[in-house]
Design an enzyme around this catalytic site. Sequence first.
Site, mmCIF file in Angstrom:
data_model
loop_
_atom_site.group_PDB
_atom_site.id
_atom_site.type_symbol
_atom_site.label_atom_id
_atom_site.label_comp_id
_atom_site.label_asym_id
_atom_site.label_seq_id
_atom_site.Cartn_x
_atom_site.Cartn_y
_atom_site.Cartn_z
ATOM 1 C CG HIS A 2 3.899 -25.928 67.046
ATOM 2 N ND1 HIS A 2 3.772 -26.156 65.689
ATOM 3 C CD2 HIS A 2 3.147 -26.895 67.659
ATOM 4 C CE1 HIS A 2 2.998 -27.210 65.493
ATOM 5 N NE2 HIS A 2 2.601 -27.671 66.670
ATOM 6 C CG ASN A 39 -0.106 -28.694 64.285
ATOM 7 O OD1 ASN A 39 1.020 -28.763 63.804
ATOM 8 N ND2 ASN A 39 -0.358 -29.063 65.537
ATOM 9 C CB CYS A 87 5.457 -29.455 66.684
ATOM 10 S SG CYS A 87 4.156 -30.608 66.170
#
Length: 318
Positions: free
Chosen positions: A244, A274, A119
């Site tokens: 993020h 996500n 990520c």
Amino acid sequence: MRIPEAAPGSKVLAFGHYQPSDVVTNDDLAKTIATNDEWIQSRVGIKERRIAPAGESEVDMAIQAGGKALAASGLAATDIDLVIVATCTPESTIPNVAGRVAHRLGIGAPGAFDVNAACAGFCYALAAADSAVRSGSARNVLVVGTEKLSQWIDWTDRATAVIFADGAGAAVVSRSETPAIGPVVWGSAGDKYDAIIIKDRDSFLHQEGQTVFRWATTALHPVAKEACERAGVDPSELAAFVPHQANLRIIETIARKLGAEQAVIARDIVLAGNTSAASVPLALSRMIERGEVQSGGLALLLGFGAGLTYAGQVIEIP
């Protein structure tokens, strides 16, 4: 030995993004696993997410996002001499994603490599692009974050099925007479490597949610502050904070501890889920598209995730 002509700095010329058309709501998930809309929103803040169909790969999504960034930059494909793709979900590791993306976009013979920092991958890749431009190794760089997490998720596992999604975001980085990408602050917490893990090619993604939550809400705001300090920027001067998109509670906790209340805070996770390495460029590109941030403002980018890795830098919004 000759040293290539260096550039004073680098800048992002444009962003682009892409999301699959298939929308999966919390109510959709509640039909197959023991969950509901209230439970999901209260814990991670997600209302819906986009999932790519079987025939759409991470390469396909990268091409869509990269093509949009390239078109918005005003450059031609022939102007790009380096392609960097951040991803942790390729369908195969050989050949790399970057080379395939470059070829399909008509970018001839560029440097091409992938970055796997999960990520945090886009921020790592952006830092590599900045260094390549400033050193003179490249003039124009296409940076893409793309993920098809849906192919690595056990859709009967409530802990992960409600969180992860698919998508891509991209940026074009070029030379600048004044620096518009600040120094990167990056690192890792390898002692927690197994907090987010895919054990082997026959396994699904497993996440220790509480471990990640505690780490993210205690260890990352100092990283964000240091990225601001190294760029010579006070958090109060930020126009946007784009972390993020891991969890809405994590995002809001870091923003509060950073002291950037006046900034527009990316909350793309609510409708996008996500998307790992795609989440930072995807969120900022959508903010720009909606007119929530203005060209010339300063944005703090902060990626963090499996590894556990993290990276952040301040950029000037194109």
